[in-house]
Design an enzyme around this catalytic site. Structure first.
Site, PDB file in Angstrom:
ATOM      1  N   CYS A 167      -4.819  -5.577   6.828  1.00 13.70           N
ATOM      2  CA  CYS A 167      -3.392  -5.533   6.515  1.00 13.70           C
ATOM      3  C   CYS A 167      -2.793  -6.936   6.361  1.00 13.70           C
ATOM      4  CB  CYS A 167      -2.659  -4.688   7.553  1.00 13.70           C
ATOM      5  SG  CYS A 167      -1.154  -3.981   6.880  1.00 13.70           S
TER       6      CYS A 167
ATOM      7  N   HIS B  80      -5.859   0.434   9.493  1.00 14.85           N
ATOM      8  CA  HIS B  80      -5.783   0.089  10.919  1.00 14.85           C
ATOM      9  C   HIS B  80      -6.607   1.102  11.690  1.00 14.85           C
ATOM     10  CE1 HIS B  80      -2.537  -2.713  10.279  1.00 14.85           C
ATOM     11  NE2 HIS B  80      -1.843  -1.802   9.640  1.00 14.85           N
TER      12      HIS B  80
HETATM   13  N1  GLN Z   1       3.746  -7.575   7.042  1.00  6.31           N
HETATM   14  C1  GLN Z   1       2.839  -6.944   6.135  1.00  6.31           C
HETATM   15  C2  GLN Z   1       3.470  -5.791   5.357  1.00  6.31           C
HETATM   16  O1  GLN Z   1       4.373  -5.131   5.864  1.00  6.31           O
HETATM   17  C3  GLN Z   1       1.614  -6.494   6.880  1.00  6.31           C
HETATM   18  C4  GLN Z   1       1.893  -5.376   7.850  1.00  6.31           C
HETATM   19  C5  GLN Z   1       0.753  -5.036   8.771  1.00  6.31           C
HETATM   20  O2  GLN Z   1      -0.122  -5.845   9.058  1.00  6.31           O
HETATM   21  N2  GLN Z   1       0.769  -3.829   9.249  1.00  6.31           N
HETATM   22  O3  GLN Z   1       3.070  -5.517   4.251  1.00  6.31           O
END
Ligand code: GLN
Length: 240
Positions: A94, A191
């Site tokens: 992510c 995740h």
């Molecule tokens: N901040 C990034 C987004 O919202 C990654 C989010 C995350 O790692 N869950 O796209």
């Protein structure tokens, strides 16, 4: 492997560890140990220099602020670039995936990424939250991905990377593809932690790091059961 010992570095757990990212490190370490590889695991905080001689680097997910800070520190440090040039494996999740690209958005501002993967991330109109599933690039020899996503960004892939998977449920990069890989660098929006749910993906990283063509199989009954259950639930939800 650069030495007798398999070295795994978890990058910046103080910034990028929002969705159980420690689990990815634990799974890799356990599966390596079960195959008899001596291992060393190192957690490197954002105020420390990154060692450049590890075999596998893990970068987790994070909110916008920590993501921007993490990218700036990694750019200033330069260690990850040196490690990649020496053939290390990198697994980004992510925020950790987005920052491997050329640019990403955080808190409405565009930030420079590490430029290790040919991709860039923009703001999406909606947040992508929920089950994520996809058929993984057949060249990687890994069964379908299942996971959970929660991100605002959308990712465009350039010609120098391949999508990790074709999306069957959820959004991933853009609703069609999910994640990306090139050489021994791999990123995903999954995740969960991703490697607990997708043990074959963990073994792919271990094969890349050790140069082993194959690894002795392990008992993945529970992970397989969970994956089958989630795939069935996603398919049922998709039926009209
Ligand atoms: N901040 C990034 C987004 O919202 C990654 C989010 C995350 O790692 N869950 O796209």
């Amino acid at each position: 492997m650069s030495t007798e010992t398999l070295r795994i570095v978890w990058i910046y757990p103080d910034l990028l560890s929002t969705y159980g990212d420690r689990g990815n490190m634990l799974i890799l370490a356990r599966r390596a140990r079960q195959r008899g590889f001596p291992i060393e695991v190192l957690e490197v905080r954002s105020d420390q220099a990154l060692p450049t001689t590890a075999d596998i680097y893990l970068i987790g997910g994070g909110e916008d602020g920590p993501q921007a800070l993490g990218a700036q520190r990694l750019l200033a440090d330069g260690g990850l670039h040196r490690a990649v040039a020496q053939g290390s494996v990198v697994f980004g999740v992510c925020a950790g995936y987005q920052l491997l690209g050329t640019s990403f958005f955080a808190k409405g501002t565009q930030y420079r990424g590490l430029e290790l993967l040919d991709l860039s991330s923009d703001r999406g109109e909606t947040r992508a939250v929920g089950e994520l599933a996809g058929d993984i690039d057949a060249r990687l020899g890994v069964p379908p991905l299942t996971g959970f996503e929660n991100h605002g960004g959308r990712t465009r892939l350039g010609p120098e990377v391949s999508p990790l998977a074709r999306v069957t449920a959820g959004i991933g990069n853009d609703g069609a593809t999910e994640g990306a890989w090139r050489g021994k660098l791999l990123g995903t929006y999954s995740h969960g932690p991703a490697l607990a749910r997708n043990p074959a993906l963990a073994d792919l990283l271990l094969r890349w790091a050790t140069g082993a063509q194959q690894l002795p199989p392990l008992d993945d009954t529970w992970a397989d059961r969970l994956r089958a259950e989630r795939r069935a639930a996603v398919a049922a939800a998709a039926r009209p």
